[in-house]
Design an enzyme around this catalytic site. Sequence first.
Site, PDB file in Angstrom:
ATOM      1  N   ASN A  10      36.140  33.894  37.613  1.00  0.00           N
ATOM      2  CA  ASN A  10      36.255  35.296  38.003  1.00  0.00           C
ATOM      3  C   ASN A  10      35.796  36.138  36.810  1.00  0.00           C
ATOM      4  OD1 ASN A  10      37.048  37.864  38.723  1.00  0.00           O
ATOM      5  ND2 ASN A  10      39.246  37.395  38.870  1.00  0.00           N
ATOM      6  N   LYS A  12      35.372  39.312  36.713  1.00  0.00           N
ATOM      7  CA  LYS A  12      35.949  40.669  36.708  1.00  0.00           C
ATOM      8  C   LYS A  12      34.844  41.719  36.438  1.00  0.00           C
ATOM      9  CE  LYS A  12      40.291  38.541  35.676  1.00  0.00           C
ATOM     10  NZ  LYS A  12      41.620  38.582  35.114  1.00  0.00           N
ATOM     11  N   HIS A  95      43.881  39.259  44.601  1.00  0.00           N
ATOM     12  CA  HIS A  95      44.106  39.008  43.167  1.00  0.00           C
ATOM     13  C   HIS A  95      45.214  39.951  42.680  1.00  0.00           C
ATOM     14  CE1 HIS A  95      43.500  38.950  38.849  1.00  0.00           C
ATOM     15  NE2 HIS A  95      42.850  37.815  39.015  1.00  0.00           N
ATOM     16  N   GLU A  97      45.517  41.722  40.164  1.00  0.00           N
ATOM     17  CA  GLU A  97      45.041  43.019  39.661  1.00  0.00           C
ATOM     18  C   GLU A  97      44.780  43.980  40.823  1.00  0.00           C
ATOM     19  OE1 GLU A  97      41.913  41.540  37.115  1.00  0.00           O
ATOM     20  OE2 GLU A  97      43.452  40.684  35.795  1.00  0.00           O
ATOM     21  N   GLU A 164      48.585  32.046  40.745  1.00  0.00           N
ATOM     22  CA  GLU A 164      48.391  32.662  39.437  1.00  0.00           C
ATOM     23  C   GLU A 164      49.630  33.470  39.064  1.00  0.00           C
ATOM     24  OE1 GLU A 164      43.995  33.370  38.477  1.00  0.00           O
ATOM     25  OE2 GLU A 164      44.539  34.910  39.902  1.00  0.00           O
ATOM     26  N   GLY A 170      45.494  36.661  31.721  1.00  0.00           N
ATOM     27  CA  GLY A 170      44.937  37.450  30.625  1.00  0.00           C
ATOM     28  C   GLY A 170      45.888  37.630  29.448  1.00  0.00           C
ATOM     29  N   SER A 208      45.194  32.269  32.249  1.00  0.00           N
ATOM     30  CA  SER A 208      44.895  31.861  30.867  1.00  0.00           C
ATOM     31  C   SER A 208      44.486  30.394  30.739  1.00  0.00           C
ATOM     32  CB  SER A 208      46.087  32.157  29.952  1.00  0.00           C
ATOM     33  OG  SER A 208      46.312  33.544  29.884  1.00  0.00           O
TER      34      SER A 208
END
Length: 247
Positions: A10, A12, A95, A97, A164, A170, A208
Amino acid sequence: MTKKTIIAANWKMHKMADDVIAFFQQFLPLVEDMKASIWLAPSPVLLQQVLNITKNSSLKIGAQNISHEIYGAFTGETSIEQIAYLGASFVIIGHSERRRLFQETEDQITKKIGLTLTYNLTPLLCIGETLEEREQGLTQQVLRRQLSSALKLFPHFQGAIAYEPVWAIGTGKTATLEIIQETHQHCRDILKTLCETGEDTPLLYGGSVTENSAKHLKGIKEVDGVLVGGASLEALSLTAIIQGLTQ
Ligand code: PGA
């Protein structure tokens, strides 16, 4: 891992056109003979370029998001029809985010899965608990809610799931192997109750992931691959992750 291991990247909102060229010049020769299934989701602006560069490879190229509507006045959104027309083959949906920063709702996530399947693309549904939810012992409940809500209309779901934990994305904090093993088993159990295809739905770990953690994930039951953000941006580190999981 008995199924073909999936390594999904991904990107981003990273990379410019020149970076894309440099990445694939290095990456494509390195992964030519790899047995893994490699998925890559660039920003929608780079999608056409990435599809052109990779057209003679076995890479699957996808979108990071789509609108929950097909047509209309939705400024700034991207339609599944546009993504499908370009030749993309999967879509990342839900996701954390998107859920957290853009207030994406479970209802929209279900619609996006439906649209993706209707256009014969593969949905890669992301689920995961926040740190507070884990600390309050709510992880299993949250994952059950996210999976049930997203998949309730799709008993024959043909897609993949990425677990996730939000606190691992991150942050450099990978979940422990015990947490991953236990949570993946839990997701598998839920998937089996929700979908006839639940036994075989690929279940990826994300958060991560690095070259180092990838090696350890290889032996874990119910981990069918990984979804990688930061460490997928460099060709060498993504290649090392693929090698760690497959060799
Ligand atoms: P990360 O991102 O590997 O940088 O933690 C993973 C993701 O957002 O899917």
